[in-house]
Design a protein around this motif. Structure first.
Motif, PDB file in Angstrom:
ATOM      1  N   ALA A 103       0.844  -1.186   0.000  1.00 41.58           N
ATOM      2  CA  ALA A 103       0.000   0.000   0.000  1.00 41.58           C
ATOM      3  C   ALA A 103       0.882   1.239   0.000  1.00 41.58           C
ATOM      4  O   ALA A 103       1.917   1.277   0.651  1.00 41.58           O
ATOM      5  CB  ALA A 103      -0.900   0.008   1.223  1.00 41.58           C
ATOM      6  N   GLN A 104       0.467   2.233  -0.727  1.00 43.49           N
ATOM      7  CA  GLN A 104       1.140   3.522  -0.741  1.00 43.49           C
ATOM      8  C   GLN A 104       2.611   3.439  -1.063  1.00 43.49           C
ATOM      9  O   GLN A 104       3.425   4.172  -0.522  1.00 43.49           O
ATOM     10  CB  GLN A 104       0.954   4.225   0.603  1.00 43.49           C
ATOM     11  CG  GLN A 104      -0.496   4.334   0.924  1.00 43.49           C
ATOM     12  CD  GLN A 104      -0.749   5.261   2.064  1.00 43.49           C
ATOM     13  OE1 GLN A 104       0.120   5.974   2.494  1.00 43.49           O
ATOM     14  NE2 GLN A 104      -1.961   5.248   2.538  1.00 43.49           N
ATOM     15  N   GLY A 134       2.142  10.618  -6.643  1.00 43.69           N
ATOM     16  CA  GLY A 134       2.064  12.047  -6.399  1.00 43.69           C
ATOM     17  C   GLY A 134       3.382  12.631  -5.935  1.00 43.69           C
ATOM     18  O   GLY A 134       3.627  13.819  -6.077  1.00 43.69           O
ATOM     19  N   TRP A 147      -1.919   5.044  -9.581  1.00 44.84           N
ATOM     20  CA  TRP A 147      -1.444   4.807  -8.208  1.00 44.84           C
ATOM     21  C   TRP A 147      -2.540   5.042  -7.182  1.00 44.84           C
ATOM     22  O   TRP A 147      -2.615   4.344  -6.174  1.00 44.84           O
ATOM     23  CB  TRP A 147      -0.230   5.676  -7.924  1.00 44.84           C
ATOM     24  CG  TRP A 147      -0.509   7.136  -7.983  1.00 44.84           C
ATOM     25  CD1 TRP A 147      -0.761   7.881  -9.101  1.00 44.84           C
ATOM     26  CD2 TRP A 147      -0.594   8.045  -6.882  1.00 44.84           C
ATOM     27  NE1 TRP A 147      -0.997   9.188  -8.769  1.00 44.84           N
ATOM     28  CE2 TRP A 147      -0.900   9.322  -7.418  1.00 44.84           C
ATOM     29  CE3 TRP A 147      -0.438   7.905  -5.510  1.00 44.84           C
ATOM     30  CZ2 TRP A 147      -1.052  10.445  -6.616  1.00 44.84           C
ATOM     31  CZ3 TRP A 147      -0.590   9.031  -4.713  1.00 44.84           C
ATOM     32  CH2 TRP A 147      -0.901  10.284  -5.265  1.00 44.84           C
ATOM     33  N   VAL A 148      -3.422   6.032  -7.461  1.00 41.98           N
ATOM     34  CA  VAL A 148      -4.513   6.297  -6.515  1.00 41.98           C
ATOM     35  C   VAL A 148      -5.460   5.112  -6.492  1.00 41.98           C
ATOM     36  O   VAL A 148      -5.864   4.625  -5.432  1.00 41.98           O
ATOM     37  CB  VAL A 148      -5.275   7.569  -6.925  1.00 41.98           C
ATOM     38  CG1 VAL A 148      -6.439   7.813  -5.987  1.00 41.98           C
ATOM     39  CG2 VAL A 148      -4.348   8.758  -6.954  1.00 41.98           C
ATOM     40  N   LYS A 149      -5.784   4.612  -7.704  1.00 42.39           N
ATOM     41  CA  LYS A 149      -6.703   3.486  -7.785  1.00 42.39           C
ATOM     42  C   LYS A 149      -6.097   2.237  -7.147  1.00 42.39           C
ATOM     43  O   LYS A 149      -6.795   1.431  -6.536  1.00 42.39           O
ATOM     44  CB  LYS A 149      -7.053   3.210  -9.257  1.00 42.39           C
ATOM     45  CG  LYS A 149      -7.862   4.319  -9.885  1.00 42.39           C
ATOM     46  CD  LYS A 149      -9.286   4.301  -9.346  1.00 42.39           C
ATOM     47  CE  LYS A 149     -10.040   5.555  -9.743  1.00 42.39           C
ATOM     48  NZ  LYS A 149     -11.281   5.715  -9.002  1.00 42.39           N
ATOM     49  N   ASP A 151      -3.937   2.196  -4.650  1.00 41.01           N
ATOM     50  CA  ASP A 151      -4.039   2.367  -3.192  1.00 41.01           C
ATOM     51  C   ASP A 151      -5.459   2.155  -2.709  1.00 41.01           C
ATOM     52  O   ASP A 151      -5.697   1.582  -1.651  1.00 41.01           O
ATOM     53  CB  ASP A 151      -3.577   3.772  -2.796  1.00 41.01           C
ATOM     54  CG  ASP A 151      -2.071   3.817  -2.621  1.00 41.01           C
ATOM     55  OD1 ASP A 151      -1.443   2.739  -2.682  1.00 41.01           O
ATOM     56  OD2 ASP A 151      -1.534   4.910  -2.426  1.00 41.01           O
ATOM     57  N   GLU A 152      -6.404   2.637  -3.523  1.00 45.72           N
ATOM     58  CA  GLU A 152      -7.802   2.445  -3.179  1.00 45.72           C
ATOM     59  C   GLU A 152      -8.114   0.952  -3.069  1.00 45.72           C
ATOM     60  O   GLU A 152      -8.769   0.509  -2.134  1.00 45.72           O
ATOM     61  CB  GLU A 152      -8.650   3.047  -4.295  1.00 45.72           C
ATOM     62  CG  GLU A 152      -9.772   3.906  -3.830  1.00 45.72           C
ATOM     63  CD  GLU A 152     -10.437   4.572  -5.022  1.00 45.72           C
ATOM     64  OE1 GLU A 152     -10.110   5.721  -5.286  1.00 45.72           O
ATOM     65  OE2 GLU A 152     -11.253   3.917  -5.688  1.00 45.72           O
ATOM     66  N   PHE A 154      -6.092  -1.361  -2.342  1.00 44.14           N
ATOM     67  CA  PHE A 154      -5.492  -1.873  -1.106  1.00 44.14           C
ATOM     68  C   PHE A 154      -6.403  -1.630   0.086  1.00 44.14           C
ATOM     69  O   PHE A 154      -6.620  -2.510   0.920  1.00 44.14           O
ATOM     70  CB  PHE A 154      -4.141  -1.191  -0.846  1.00 44.14           C
ATOM     71  CG  PHE A 154      -2.974  -2.049  -1.229  1.00 44.14           C
ATOM     72  CD1 PHE A 154      -2.608  -3.133  -0.445  1.00 44.14           C
ATOM     73  CD2 PHE A 154      -2.250  -1.782  -2.371  1.00 44.14           C
ATOM     74  CE1 PHE A 154      -1.550  -3.929  -0.791  1.00 44.14           C
ATOM     75  CE2 PHE A 154      -1.183  -2.580  -2.734  1.00 44.14           C
ATOM     76  CZ  PHE A 154      -0.831  -3.655  -1.949  1.00 44.14           C
ATOM     77  N   VAL A 155      -6.927  -0.425   0.157  1.00 39.98           N
ATOM     78  CA  VAL A 155      -7.771  -0.080   1.301  1.00 39.98           C
ATOM     79  C   VAL A 155      -9.030  -0.951   1.304  1.00 39.98           C
ATOM     80  O   VAL A 155      -9.423  -1.509   2.335  1.00 39.98           O
ATOM     81  CB  VAL A 155      -8.134   1.413   1.264  1.00 39.98           C
ATOM     82  CG1 VAL A 155      -9.125   1.745   2.358  1.00 39.98           C
ATOM     83  CG2 VAL A 155      -6.889   2.257   1.408  1.00 39.98           C
ATOM     84  N   ILE A 156      -9.640  -1.087   0.131  1.00 37.83           N
ATOM     85  CA  ILE A 156     -10.854  -1.897   0.038  1.00 37.83           C
ATOM     86  C   ILE A 156     -10.559  -3.343   0.450  1.00 37.83           C
ATOM     87  O   ILE A 156     -11.244  -3.924   1.296  1.00 37.83           O
ATOM     88  CB  ILE A 156     -11.413  -1.852  -1.404  1.00 37.83           C
ATOM     89  CG1 ILE A 156     -11.930  -0.445  -1.700  1.00 37.83           C
ATOM     90  CG2 ILE A 156     -12.509  -2.888  -1.598  1.00 37.83           C
ATOM     91  CD1 ILE A 156     -12.308  -0.225  -3.155  1.00 37.83           C
ATOM     92  N   LYS A 186     -15.111  -5.037  -9.908  1.00 38.54           N
ATOM     93  CA  LYS A 186     -15.200  -3.590 -10.128  1.00 38.54           C
ATOM     94  C   LYS A 186     -13.926  -2.885  -9.689  1.00 38.54           C
ATOM     95  O   LYS A 186     -13.568  -1.846 -10.225  1.00 38.54           O
ATOM     96  CB  LYS A 186     -16.396  -3.002  -9.356  1.00 38.54           C
ATOM     97  CG  LYS A 186     -17.736  -3.467  -9.857  1.00 38.54           C
ATOM     98  CD  LYS A 186     -18.183  -2.640 -11.035  1.00 38.54           C
ATOM     99  CE  LYS A 186     -19.497  -3.159 -11.612  1.00 38.54           C
ATOM    100  NZ  LYS A 186     -19.593  -2.925 -13.053  1.00 38.54           N
ATOM    101  N   THR A 187     -13.294  -3.420  -8.662  1.00 38.16           N
ATOM    102  CA  THR A 187     -12.100  -2.754  -8.144  1.00 38.16           C
ATOM    103  C   THR A 187     -10.904  -2.975  -9.064  1.00 38.16           C
ATOM    104  O   THR A 187     -10.067  -2.088  -9.231  1.00 38.16           O
ATOM    105  CB  THR A 187     -11.749  -3.296  -6.740  1.00 38.16           C
ATOM    106  OG1 THR A 187     -12.926  -3.294  -5.961  1.00 38.16           O
ATOM    107  CG2 THR A 187     -10.701  -2.429  -6.074  1.00 38.16           C
TER     108      THR A 187
END
Lengths: 227, 442
Positions: A103-104, A134, A147-149, A151-152, A154-156, A186-187
């Protein structure tokens, strides 16, 4: 990057223009980028492993085609990749053995893979700019949201894993399993699901199956990666 | 006062100079804050705009106290723009007022003695202020250097990749006064300049031919390079007079310095610069001792800049091993750097500036390290539920006490508003999980 298998060229398919290949390619691999694994929502691009500008003959060969999102495809551009062995290709080996995800953080070479593979991972990551984020690339990353998606995802995935650890019986609830599979589809980001659900075979296998074209021969019955 | 005159140069005692604590008042975005530092290595982490570079700038403004006063060395400026500008008013009607004075206070150890100093910025000027002890020490120091006394001088240096640029040839010319204090020239300006490195290296090699032996600074630089850069052959690095170019030799492959990668050049130039300054400041120390004994404070902004992960992992370790008596203070966004900070009982430290949390370095996985960078809880909310996130969070708020209530609220929300397919599926999934009775697994 998950290992993929396009399968044999569908009977009756003649690729005159490479765009003829889109429909069968989408059926074989799903609407996900073969490199970054982001779900493709708007722009759909056919990816030529060997650039079509340099190898015009390869442009219409089934074996040279993958699916690329607009970022991976654009960054890779016409960089000559004629020596395929210098890179890691999802249709030729199991990238999950070599590329690690966290993640990140940008994808990274996994420990203990040897110098030559280490270099291949770094080359591949920079070939399609998987390490952009970023921090490293403040300007480009405003539009390039891979990269945002990621990380998203990962969180999900982690959120769901913690729910499942608290209530393991959830996997037996038919409705839950159905919706979970939908969430995974979907993710996108098969590798992220695979990474987060280490030691959790049921969801790992579900993630491998949810994405069309995952090369299941490169995994064992528990979802562990094989060469 | 006599205790200040301890000869430290070649004696047995290691001279110690390092900063311990920084207090900022009305500096940049901080109205009042305090940061402390570990003896060997401190890593500052945190989101963008949490003030990492500001802390480094504040430090280097104060580094002037380590340099003998009135030597003509230009210090990092403390400008009016660095003073906190506070916003008053609401909505469209507001005004900004600069909050003078801005003060940076520093607690530091000078030659083994803890002392305080500060730099203050008023409307009209910025001024250094030192405690009595430090003022006396400064007088002593200046006199000692001038009188040729045998003492070790600390390195101070500030490096920032954002300000990396090739300085014009004219500016690059080092002061050729031959004084030890030349080691402080441009030390706090946060710039690395390749040109002066090249011209320095060239001169040293000329000199080596002439005297048929290499100077101590050149030897020290080679030694430092060997310590810090894996695969680099210190002896293979040389100035090529025909190409007018520095040739570096990595794993037996010589290549021109100007054609090496940015990260590589940056790191090499930085290591060379530290070692070169150390030996200029302490010209009487033998090569080995220059690196081992020279104290100093080295500040590095974005230490990970342009380095690939393998290097990032070992950069911190290599630096503090090569310069064991120096103190390093660095910032990063990279989990690999965080992972690479060696645990060492209080000598190394990671500080998260968002919440001023101190994290003890330890063996950590890359994932754990990654989580430290931004603090994952905050991110979680904004990422998962991009839209309507506040409503969803509100619905989930009673989840711990009464999961059923939360599930009901999620259902209502789902009926009331359109969500993206993914968000909708996630809410449904959460709803099922909340309704599932606890611990019926057995």
């Amino acid at each position: 990057m998950r290992p993929v298998r396009r399968g044999v060229k569908p009977a009756g398919l003649t690729i005159k223009r490479y765009s003829d290949a889109w429909e069968p390619l989408k059926n074989a691999l799903g609407e996900y980028c073969s490199y970054c694994e982001k779900p493709l929502t708007d722009v759909i691009e056919i990816e030529h492993v060997k650039p079509k500008k340099i190898f015009p003959n390869e442009a219409i060969k089934w074996d040279n085609l993958l699916i690329g999102c607009k970022f991976c495809n654009a960054i890779k551009g016409t960089r000559p990749t004629d020596d395929l062995e210098l890179y890691i290709w999802p249709h030729l080996e199991n990238p999950l053995l070599l590329i690690g995800y966290a993640a990140q953080a940008p994808p990274f070479p996994r420990d203990g893979i040897g110098e030559s593979s280490f270099q291949r991972v770094l080359r591949t990551i920079s070939l399609v700019g998987l390490d952009r984020n970023g921090v490293s690339n403040p300007r480009a990353s405003k539009t390039d949201n891979r990269w945002v998606k990621r990380d998203e995802a990962f969180v999900i995935a982690r959120n769901i894993r913690s729910d499942l650890e608290a209530k393991p019986a959830l996997m037996q609830v038919e409705e839950y399993a159905k919706v979970l599979r939908l969430v995974i589809e979907k993710t996108g980001f098969c590798s992220v699901w695979w990474t987060v659900f280490e030691g959790f075979a049921a969801v790992r296998l579900m993630a491998l199956d949810a994405f069309p074209g995952t090369d299941r021969d490169r995994f064992d019955a528990e979802g562990e990666a094989l060469t | 006062m006599s205790e200040l005159r301890r000869g430290t140069g070649l004696g047995d005692r290691l001279r110690a100079d390092y900063v311990t604590c920084l207090r900022l008042e009305n500096f940049r975005r901080f109205s009042s804050t305090e940061v402390s530092f570990a003896r060997r290595f401190t890593l500052l982490i945190g989101k963008n705009a949490c003030g990492k570079t500001s802390v480094l700038d504040a430090l280097s403004i104060n580094l002037g106290h380590f340099i003998p006063y009135h030597t003509g060395v230009r210090l990092f400026p403390f400008g009016v723009a660095d003073v906190l500008s506070q916003r008053f008013g609401t909505g469209r009607s507001f005004h900004f007022e600069t909050q003078f004075p801005g003060i940076i206070r520093l607690s530091a150890v000078f030659d083994g003695l803890p002392m305080d100093c500060s730099v203050k910025r008023t409307e009209r000027r910025s001024s250094l202020a030192a405690s009595q002890g430090l003022a006396a020490y400064q007088v002593q120091l200046t006199g000692s250097v001038r009188g040729g006394a045998d003492l070790t001088l600390p390195v101070v240096a500030y490096y920032s990749p954002n300000r990396l640029r090739a300085v014009s040839a004219k500016r690059a010319q080092l002061r050729k006064a031959g004084s030890r204090l030349d080691g402080y020239v441009r030390a706090t300006e946060a710039e690395l300049d390749f040109n002066s490195l090249l011209s320095w290296w060239k001169t040293e090699e000329y000199d080596a031919v002439r005297y048929q032996t290499e100077s101590i600074p050149l030897e020290a630089v080679r030694l430092a390079l060997q310590g810090c850069i894996p695969g680099l052959l210190g002896n293979g690095t040389h100035y090529d007079f025909k190409l007018e170019e520095l040739i570096v030799n990595i794993d037996g492959r010589p290549e021109p310095f100007s054609q090496s990668s940015t990260g590589f050049r940056h790191f090499i130039a930085m290591v060379c610069d530290i070692a070169r300054r150390a030996s200029l400041l302490n010209p009487l120390l033998p090569t080995q001792e220059v690196l081992l004994r020279t104290p100093g404070i080295v500040i590095i902004d974005e230490i990970d800049a342009h380095l690939h992960p393998e290097w990032q992992r070992r950069a911190v370790y290599d630096l503090i091993k090569t310069f064991p008596n120096m103190q390093f203070i660095a910032t990063t966004h990279s989990p690999f750097i965080i992972q690479g900070v060696p645990p060492s009982a209080g000598e190394t430290m990671i500080v998260r500036l968002d919440d001023m949390n101190r994290i003890e370095p330890q063996e950590m996985s890359i994932e754990v390290a990654a989580e430290y960078v931004q603090g994952v809880q905050n991110v979680e909310r904004s990422y998962v539920f991009e839209e309507q996130s506040a409503k969803i969070i509100e619905a989930l708020s009673p989840a711990l006490e009464s999961p059923g209530e939360s599930a009901k609220r999620l259902d209502l929300l789902l009926e009331a508003e359109p969500f993206s397919p993914l968000t909708k599926a996630l809410m449904e999934l959460k709803g099922i999980a909340l309704r599932q009775p606890e611990s019926d697994a057995e």
